[in-house]
Design an enzyme around this catalytic site. Structure first.
Site, PDB file in Angstrom:
ATOM      1  CB  CYS A   1      -2.625  11.684   1.163  1.00  0.00           C
ATOM      2  SG  CYS A   1      -4.387  11.833   0.818  1.00  0.00           S
TER       3      CYS A   1
ATOM      4  CG  HIS B   1      -4.923   6.770   5.067  1.00  0.00           C
ATOM      5  ND1 HIS B   1      -4.706   7.039   3.747  1.00  0.00           N
ATOM      6  CD2 HIS B   1      -4.812   5.418   5.183  1.00  0.00           C
ATOM      7  CE1 HIS B   1      -4.480   5.905   3.091  1.00  0.00           C
ATOM      8  NE2 HIS B   1      -4.550   4.903   3.932  1.00  0.00           N
TER       9      HIS B   1
ATOM     10  CG  ASP C   1      -2.039   0.982   1.186  1.00  0.00           C
ATOM     11  OD1 ASP C   1      -2.356   1.458   0.089  1.00  0.00           O
ATOM     12  OD2 ASP C   1      -2.610   1.282   2.244  1.00  0.00           O
TER      13      ASP C   1
END
Lengths: 307, 307
Positions: A240, A209, A16
């Site tokens: 992000c 996050h 990720d």
């Protein structure tokens, strides 16, 4: 208030994290990153993704990564498999655990994977079935659990629906992703309350996050509700994707720092995490993004000057 | 769990923040910073410090700052006064509120102000008495409430002792400072438990540093214990004097973001705080340190590109 005594951390940095970095990192670096994370005490490391290299060139070396990592007993190396083709490639590469995902927001599902939530879940059903037939564990992800970049706030019941469907398909755990970092202890707690009515809390993971600096507070709120598994990314790898320059995945070292402070066992060495964060950030040509890495490195530099 | 409905924020950026910046900022900039904070809805802004300019050259223009700020009804402009001489200068400059401080760690008190905790508190007694005689409000600070850079962990009872002494001297509020950011929801909660036995919770403020990214979680834990006043510094001004490159005061915009998310009223406009953070960080020649400012500015930049 009784917090969990032990927490499992899933480091999603190699997948990720690196998937969302513009730079493509060498296979050798990925393999070393995964080895270093296991050395630091991680028992779950998301290794790569079996998606089309046209879509995600960063993960184009997935089979090679799987071939080259030295698998250690007690360490899981899950890989992301968005469809049956990906699953078959993952299986051929020797994956013992795969992950599938669904969004809790219709607009996000449409814009991200070009189909409805229901269609995306149906697409994962054969993956889950094939995985079970092959004795491969399946982890589920739900994205946009607090908010969606297109729709704004997402209803807790919507998250609970998707999480329950993923469990019904045979996922052993569902990871709840605050994809845009719009979570806070209030909306995350409300979301968890709804999900826990449908899925046992022992089967839930928080994937938060840190875009607005709320991840540690959200984890604390989730611990208070009994959630004992968290996803994180060493050094805050990935950033992000919805706002360049902003933070994405919460840094593993920040999560372990919090858990150490709370007296919760993780088996992970935070100083070694800071070493890894400094090293991989250096490979990417920047400073580590996490508060803990920056503070620990600053303290070390000061001690070195004084010494 | 009942959280407070309203929270008061004390922005300590113009004093605690700028005092710890290497660069000396012009008086004009300070006055503008204070005005902009009031425009954003802050009702308490720590304006300056009446200390010797030999020790703290950054605050050498204290009287000028006090003379030039346009005082607004409903906004407090406290100033730090370490001794009677400082208090008299503050009074002459028209201060209506002053602040005094004590450490909860003996080593910190000795190294920071060269006297014991007891001696430092005795030094503030005449300041408190003179303030009361002059109708000036006194706020107390306790530093090292979770840990000390020299001693490590600090006993909650020690913090409670100093806080209770400051209250006995007539402080209307005591701000509990996690000077080195070693707080976490567990040790901050234990500390608050001890302090609340001696000082009513309505008289307490949390002053948490974000060095290890724990400030939002610590504020959430403190809200759960009823603390409804928090100190913060716009843009995270000040950094950490104990580790160059690390974060210090929690950023005001991060705190307001958290409180907005929790549905707690502050009267402060977070978008305007981000503007101020961007502007003052620009004056200091850097990017804003806070997650919220970075994320909001990144989103604005993206919207501007798309527009």
């Amino acid at each position: 208030m009784q917090l969990p005594q032990k927490v499992r951390i899933v480091d999603v940095g190699p997948r990720d994290g690196l998937q969302n970095e513009k730079q493509i990192v060498s296979t050798e670096t990925k393999v070393e990153l995964i080895a270093r994370l296991a050395d630091a005490g991680l028992t779950a490391i998301e290794a790569t993704s079996f998606v089309s290299p046209k879509w995600v060139p960063q993960m184009g070396d997935n089979a090679e990564v799987m071939a080259r990592i030295a698998r250690r007993p007690g360490v899981a190396y899950p890989v992301l498999t968005p469809n049956l083709k990906g699953f078959e490639a993952a299986l051929a590469a020797g994956a013992a655990e795969v992950a599938v995902f669904g969004a809790a927001s219709e607009s996000f599902s449409q814009k991200n994977i070009n189909c409805s939530i229901a269609e995306s879940l149906e697409r994962f059903r054969p993956v889950a079935e094939a995985a079970h037939a092959a004795g491969v564990k399946v982890r589920g992800y739900v994205s946009c659990v607090a908010g969606c970049p297109y729709e704004g706030p997402v209803a807790p019941e919507k998250v609970a629906d998707v999480a329950a469907t993923l469990m019904d398909m045979g996922c052993y755990e569902v990871s709840l992703g605050d994809t845009i970092g719009s979570g806070n202890p209030a909306n995350i707690s409300r979301m968890l309350e709804a999900v826990i009515k449908r899925v046992p809390v022992e089967r839930l993971a928080g994937h938060y996050h840190d875009t607005y600096g709320m991840a540690a507070a959200n984890i604390y709120a989730s611990l208070q509700m009994g959630v004992a598994v968290y996803d994180a990314s060493v050094g805050g790898l990935g950033g992000c994707p919805y706002a360049a320059g902003a933070s994405g995945n919460v840094a593993t070292e920040d999560v372990v720092w919090l858990l150490n402070g709370l007296g919760i066992e993780t088996g992970i060495d935070v100083e070694r995490l800071v070493d890894i964060a400094a090293w991989i950030s250096g490979v990417l040509g920047r400073e580590p993004a996490s508060r803990v890495a920056r503070a620990v490195l600053a303290k070390r530099a000061k001690a070195a000057c004084a010494g």
